[in-house]
Design an enzyme around this catalytic site. Structure first.
Site, PDB file in Angstrom:
ATOM      1  N   HIS A 130      16.085  -7.081  46.889  1.00 25.23           N
ATOM      2  CA  HIS A 130      16.811  -6.685  47.977  1.00 25.23           C
ATOM      3  C   HIS A 130      18.316  -6.207  47.736  1.00 25.23           C
ATOM      4  O   HIS A 130      18.668  -5.453  48.417  1.00 25.23           O
ATOM      5  CB  HIS A 130      16.780  -7.918  49.051  1.00 25.23           C
ATOM      6  N   ARG A 131      18.821  -7.112  46.737  1.00 23.10           N
ATOM      7  CA  ARG A 131      20.112  -6.834  46.550  1.00 23.10           C
ATOM      8  C   ARG A 131      20.475  -5.532  45.735  1.00 23.10           C
ATOM      9  O   ARG A 131      21.355  -4.610  46.027  1.00 23.10           O
ATOM     10  CB  ARG A 131      20.932  -7.781  45.609  1.00 23.10           C
ATOM     11  N   SER A 169      33.216 -11.833  45.836  1.00 21.72           N
ATOM     12  CA  SER A 169      32.093 -13.037  45.330  1.00 21.72           C
ATOM     13  C   SER A 169      32.582 -13.154  44.099  1.00 21.72           C
ATOM     14  O   SER A 169      33.671 -12.256  43.446  1.00 21.72           O
ATOM     15  CB  SER A 169      30.841 -12.165  45.109  1.00 21.72           C
ATOM     16  N   GLY A 200      27.248 -12.587  37.657  1.00 22.76           N
ATOM     17  CA  GLY A 200      26.249 -11.684  37.487  1.00 22.76           C
ATOM     18  C   GLY A 200      26.147 -10.635  38.710  1.00 22.76           C
ATOM     19  O   GLY A 200      25.827  -9.249  38.464  1.00 22.76           O
ATOM     20  N   ASP A 202      25.520 -10.678  52.138  1.00 21.03           N
ATOM     21  CA  ASP A 202      24.821 -11.788  52.497  1.00 21.03           C
ATOM     22  C   ASP A 202      23.646 -11.721  52.134  1.00 21.03           C
ATOM     23  O   ASP A 202      22.937 -10.809  52.945  1.00 21.03           O
ATOM     24  CB  ASP A 202      25.428 -12.237  53.932  1.00 21.03           C
ATOM     25  N   SER A 203      22.666 -12.708  51.780  1.00 20.79           N
ATOM     26  CA  SER A 203      21.212 -12.605  51.672  1.00 20.79           C
ATOM     27  C   SER A 203      20.658 -13.975  51.866  1.00 20.79           C
ATOM     28  O   SER A 203      21.301 -14.919  51.889  1.00 20.79           O
ATOM     29  CB  SER A 203      21.103 -11.884  50.261  1.00 20.79           C
ATOM     30  N   GLY A 255      17.579 -19.769  43.105  1.00 24.01           N
ATOM     31  CA  GLY A 255      17.494 -20.098  44.504  1.00 24.01           C
ATOM     32  C   GLY A 255      15.794 -19.994  44.462  1.00 24.01           C
ATOM     33  O   GLY A 255      15.149 -20.839  43.899  1.00 24.01           O
TER      34      GLY A 255
HETATM   35  P1  IMP Z   1      24.006 -15.134  48.813  1.00 26.83           P
HETATM   36  O1  IMP Z   1      24.236 -14.882  50.175  1.00 26.83           O
HETATM   37  O2  IMP Z   1      23.774 -14.092  47.876  1.00 26.83           O
HETATM   38  O3  IMP Z   1      24.903 -16.387  48.323  1.00 26.83           O
HETATM   39  O4  IMP Z   1      22.454 -16.123  49.077  1.00 26.83           O
HETATM   40  C1  IMP Z   1      22.129 -17.195  49.910  1.00 26.83           C
HETATM   41  C2  IMP Z   1      20.940 -17.810  49.364  1.00 26.83           C
HETATM   42  O5  IMP Z   1      19.696 -17.367  49.679  1.00 26.83           O
HETATM   43  C3  IMP Z   1      21.146 -18.230  48.111  1.00 26.83           C
HETATM   44  O6  IMP Z   1      21.690 -19.609  47.902  1.00 26.83           O
HETATM   45  C4  IMP Z   1      19.640 -18.429  47.569  1.00 26.83           C
HETATM   46  O7  IMP Z   1      18.895 -19.789  48.058  1.00 26.83           O
HETATM   47  C5  IMP Z   1      18.678 -17.377  48.614  1.00 26.83           C
HETATM   48  N1  IMP Z   1      18.763 -16.133  47.765  1.00 26.83           N
HETATM   49  C6  IMP Z   1      19.307 -14.897  47.763  1.00 26.83           C
HETATM   50  N2  IMP Z   1      19.177 -13.858  46.964  1.00 26.83           N
HETATM   51  C7  IMP Z   1      17.941 -14.658  46.387  1.00 26.83           C
HETATM   52  C8  IMP Z   1      17.240 -14.276  45.176  1.00 26.83           C
HETATM   53  O8  IMP Z   1      17.588 -12.936  44.863  1.00 26.83           O
HETATM   54  N3  IMP Z   1      16.315 -14.975  44.863  1.00 26.83           N
HETATM   55  C9  IMP Z   1      16.323 -16.200  45.110  1.00 26.83           C
HETATM   56  N4  IMP Z   1      17.073 -16.809  46.360  1.00 26.83           N
HETATM   57  C10 IMP Z   1      17.845 -15.845  46.702  1.00 26.83           C
END
Ligand code: IMP
Length: 203
Positions: free
Chosen positions: A186-187, A12, A16, A73-74, A159
């Site tokens: 979650h992260r 990544s 942050g 991935d989230s 997000g």
């Molecule tokens: P990524 O895999 O961390 O890049 O997350 C993919 C997408 O999930 C992001 O672009 C957000 O739309 C949503 N998302 C993931 N984590 C969060 C969070 O902590 N807050 C809000 N949206 C999240």
């Protein structure tokens, strides 16, 4: 005492995420190197699950950087929408669109859905691979439970944070100070589990 410093690539370039992950791994004498030090090439997230996408990203970083790698991935899973937007969270309203459009689409999809049917969770799958071919990756999967609001609240985060109500705090995730969100999210949870397993696990 001799300090052994292990270097791990983080798949990544989000400053942050890099700061958050480095602060948790400091005490394990692990140094996190952002993927951008090795390549500008992004992995294509073609997986159908968070785990598949996290592994694609971690293997890509390990292959190009020649070191072990961590990736996550989230996304948001909404029960009334059968788990959508899920792995499509970033591109729910279309490829290249912003958070506002994604939030607006979510509100449209949930119009008419009662409060007690608006349950949702953020999920994060974080993985560690020793190399690109690692067949036994370390995996941490964590969820943060909440509910989708009827209109946005708060200015923090990113997000879907302005629409994600956190029951134990009585506010939207976008109203939480960053350190509180990092502790609960979650992260943050997935990262702590992964860090524990790196320390005492098979590595
Ligand atoms: P990524 O895999 O961390 O890049 O997350 C993919 C997408 O999930 C992001 O672009 C957000 O739309 C949503 N998302 C993931 N984590 C969060 C969070 O902590 N807050 C809000 N949206 C999240």
């Amino acid at each position: 005492m001799l300090k052994i410093l292990k270097k791990i690539i983080l798949a990544s370039n989000n400053p942050g995420k890099i700061r958050e992950i480095q602060s948790l791994l400091d005490e394990l004498n692990i140094e996190i190197l952002p993927q951008a030090l090795f390549t500008n090439e992004e992995a294509e997230e073609t997986g159908q699950t968070f785990l598949e996408n996290a592994l694609i990203k971690a293997r890509h970083a390990a292959r190009l950087g020649g070191l072990p790698a961590i990736a996550d991935d989230s996304g948001l899973e909404v029960d009334a929408l059968g788990g959508a937007p899920g792995v499509f969270s970033a591109r729910y309203a279309g490829v290249g669109v912003g958070d506002q459009e994604n939030n607006a689409k979510l509100l449209r999809e949930l119009a008419g859905v009662e409060d007690d049917k608006r349950s949702a969770r953020f999920r994060c799958v974080m993985v560690y691979v020793r190399d690109a071919e690692d067949t036994d990756p370390i995996v941490a999967d964590a969820a943060w439970e909440g509910r989708i609001l009827r209109k946005t609240r708060g200015k923090n985060g990113f997000g879907y944070d302005p629409l994600f109500f956190v029951p134990e705090q009585g506010c939207a995730s976008a109203e939480l100070p960053p350190e509180v969100k990092n502790r609960l999210s979650h992260r943050g949870q997935a990262l702590r589990v992964l860090a524990r397993n790196l320390h005492f696990g098979k590595d």
